[in-house]
Design an enzyme around this catalytic site. Structure first.
Site, mmCIF file in Angstrom:
data_model
loop_
_atom_site.group_PDB
_atom_site.id
_atom_site.type_symbol
_atom_site.label_atom_id
_atom_site.label_comp_id
_atom_site.label_asym_id
_atom_site.label_seq_id
_atom_site.Cartn_x
_atom_site.Cartn_y
_atom_site.Cartn_z
ATOM 1 N N GLY A 79 37.333 37.340 42.825
ATOM 2 C CA GLY A 79 37.200 37.065 44.252
ATOM 3 C C GLY A 79 38.407 36.388 44.868
ATOM 4 O O GLY A 79 39.470 36.280 44.258
ATOM 5 N N ARG A 134 41.247 44.813 48.658
ATOM 6 C CA ARG A 134 40.262 44.641 49.742
ATOM 7 C C ARG A 134 40.889 43.867 50.899
ATOM 8 O O ARG A 134 40.586 44.107 52.070
ATOM 9 C CB ARG A 134 39.040 43.881 49.217
ATOM 10 C CG ARG A 134 38.298 44.624 48.127
ATOM 11 C CD ARG A 134 37.082 43.840 47.652
ATOM 12 N NE ARG A 134 36.477 44.504 46.503
ATOM 13 C CZ ARG A 134 35.212 44.366 46.145
ATOM 14 N NH1 ARG A 134 34.412 43.567 46.806
ATOM 15 N NH2 ARG A 134 34.741 45.014 45.090
ATOM 16 N N ASN A 154 43.740 42.946 35.946
ATOM 17 C CA ASN A 154 42.773 43.537 36.880
ATOM 18 C C ASN A 154 42.940 43.020 38.304
ATOM 19 O O ASN A 154 42.937 41.804 38.529
ATOM 20 C CB ASN A 154 41.351 43.172 36.429
ATOM 21 C CG ASN A 154 40.891 43.970 35.243
ATOM 22 O OD1 ASN A 154 41.692 44.595 34.560
ATOM 23 N ND2 ASN A 154 39.593 43.956 34.993
ATOM 24 N N HIS A 188 41.197 39.412 33.701
ATOM 25 C CA HIS A 188 40.418 39.750 34.899
ATOM 26 C C HIS A 188 40.743 38.734 35.994
ATOM 27 O O HIS A 188 41.464 37.766 35.763
ATOM 28 C CB HIS A 188 38.919 39.708 34.579
ATOM 29 C CG HIS A 188 38.435 40.923 33.870
ATOM 30 N ND1 HIS A 188 37.523 41.786 34.418
ATOM 31 C CD2 HIS A 188 38.758 41.426 32.651
ATOM 32 C CE1 HIS A 188 37.297 42.777 33.559
ATOM 33 N NE2 HIS A 188 38.033 42.578 32.479
ATOM 34 N N ASP A 208 34.628 49.516 34.726
ATOM 35 C CA ASP A 208 34.853 48.070 34.841
ATOM 36 C C ASP A 208 33.503 47.340 34.771
ATOM 37 O O ASP A 208 32.553 47.710 35.471
ATOM 38 C CB ASP A 208 35.532 47.807 36.199
ATOM 39 C CG ASP A 208 36.024 46.389 36.366
ATOM 40 O OD1 ASP A 208 36.377 45.756 35.355
ATOM 41 O OD2 ASP A 208 36.081 45.922 37.530
ATOM 42 N N LYS A 242 40.037 31.294 44.235
ATOM 43 C CA LYS A 242 40.289 30.896 42.848
ATOM 44 C C LYS A 242 40.883 29.489 42.807
ATOM 45 O O LYS A 242 41.420 29.010 43.797
ATOM 46 C CB LYS A 242 41.274 31.854 42.187
ATOM 47 C CG LYS A 242 40.877 33.333 42.308
ATOM 48 C CD LYS A 242 41.874 34.192 41.573
ATOM 49 C CE LYS A 242 41.844 35.644 42.014
ATOM 50 N NZ LYS A 242 40.615 36.353 41.795
ATOM 51 N N SER A 248 43.868 38.787 41.125
ATOM 52 C CA SER A 248 44.451 38.981 42.457
ATOM 53 C C SER A 248 45.227 37.740 42.880
ATOM 54 O O SER A 248 44.867 36.618 42.526
ATOM 55 C CB SER A 248 43.347 39.275 43.479
ATOM 56 O OG SER A 248 42.991 40.639 43.404
#
Ligand code: G3H
Ligand code: 13P
Ligand code: ZN
Length: 315
Positions: A180, A259, A253, A210, A81, A183, A213
């Site tokens: 991150g 996390r 992605n 990309h 990546d 967004k 999340s």
């Protein structure tokens, strides 16, 4: 079984997207394989330069090879990546990665073409496929006017030219997402108009999204209630994944959401078990929660339930 992303994209194109999940350690790898087997999904396991340096790149390779044995039914690609030229060559030479990303998107167009082309030549000699990037993520922020923000999105005409000039196998496009947990601070969503123009110029060509999340608000609330401070965190609406897939996005992605699962599980566990100092109960809980998260995400991507069809397609 390790396959190339190319094969996975052929099977998925226009119908669903393959989840590309970042990993750094044993617990993530176990949870990831479990979640994909539970939901019967093919997947992409992706490793960043930071992940390769976290312990040792050989450690990650060893863990993934072992997971392949523990979960013999799994079908997945191993992908670098956001590589630079040096890490791409290292992965190409390793004989382990089936796919690399060369990210020269911060360079001017001509330089991006030049670098990407060199990596494509080296990779294709070894039957390894290459994802490249054009446009820049993360620029769509509140304080940036829409015009300026749009200037950072991938230009559809340039995208066509870039693919023709470089021979890359898939293209990461900037269509409004950013990396991150924070967004759309200017509340812009995905730019489906831009995506549709790119697909018109590159019909059948796999595109990559990309920064995808979802940053679930329930997860953020639980983290904050357990001592975290992630106020204002926001992500992509997962109900838009299939619309993107129909417009040629075959790889989506996801790193940040994983996390967040890790953070929520650990914060809540140690809040609720202050007497505990054993690493295994919490590790087990994380693996189970991460597997659940992956299975649910694959439903949104449309990749859940596709494993056997992909196996058949691979022959
Ligand atoms: O796009 C970047 C990925 O989220 C990987 O993050 O470089 O911190 O491993 P990392
Ligand atoms: P997120 O930060 O939205 O998870 O994006 C991850 C990514 O794009 C990895 O390349
Ligand atoms: Zn990324």
């Amino acid at each position: 079984m390790i396959v190339t992303t190319k094969k996975l994209f052929e099977a998925a194109y226009g119908k669903y997207a393959i989840g590309a999940y970042n990993v750094n350690n044993l617990e993530q790898i176990m949870g990831l394989f479990r979640g994909n087997i539970d939901s019967q999904a093919p997947f992409i396991i992706q490793i960043s330069k930071g992940a390769r340096a976290y312990t040792d790149k050989i450690m990650l390779e060893g863990l993934i090879r072992s997971a392949d044995q523990v979960f013999p039914k799994a079908i997945f690609a191993v992908h670098l990546d956001h590589g630079d030229e040096a890490s791409c060559y290292d992965c190409i030479d390793s004989g382990f990665y089936s796919s690399v990303m060369i990210d020269a998107s911060a360079e001017p167009f001509e330089k991006n073409v030049e670098i990407t082309k060199r990596v494509v030549e080296a990779a294709h000699k070894k039957n390894i496929v290459v994802e490249a990037e054009l446009g820049q993520l993360g620029g769509v922020e509140e304080h940036v006017k829409v015009d300026e923000a749009n200037a950072k999105l991938t230009d559809p005409d340039q995208a066509k030219k870039f693919v023709e000039l470089t021979g890359c196998d898939s293209l990461a496009c900037a269509i409004g997402t950013s990396h991150g947990a924070f967004k759309f601070t200017g509340s812009q969503g995905l730019h489906f108009d831009v995506l549709s123009e790119i697909q018109k110029r590159l019909p059948g060509f796999p595109l990559v999204m990309h920064g995808s999340s979802s940053v679930p608000q329930e997860e953020v609330a639980r983290i904050n209630a357990a001592g975290g401070n992630l106020k204002g965190a926001k992500g992509v609406d997962a109900d838009q994944f299939l619309q993107a897939a129909k417009l040629g996005v075959t790889k989506i992605n996801i790193d940040t959401d994983g996390r967040l699962v890790w953070t929520r599980v650990h914060r809540e566990y140690f809040r609720d078990h202050p007497e505990n100092f054993d690493l295994r109960p919490i590790g087990k809980e994380f693996m189970a929660e991460y597997a659940k998260f992956i299975a649910a995400k694959n439903v949104k991507l449309g990749s859940a339930g596709q494993l056997e069809a992909v196996r058949k397609y691979l022959g």
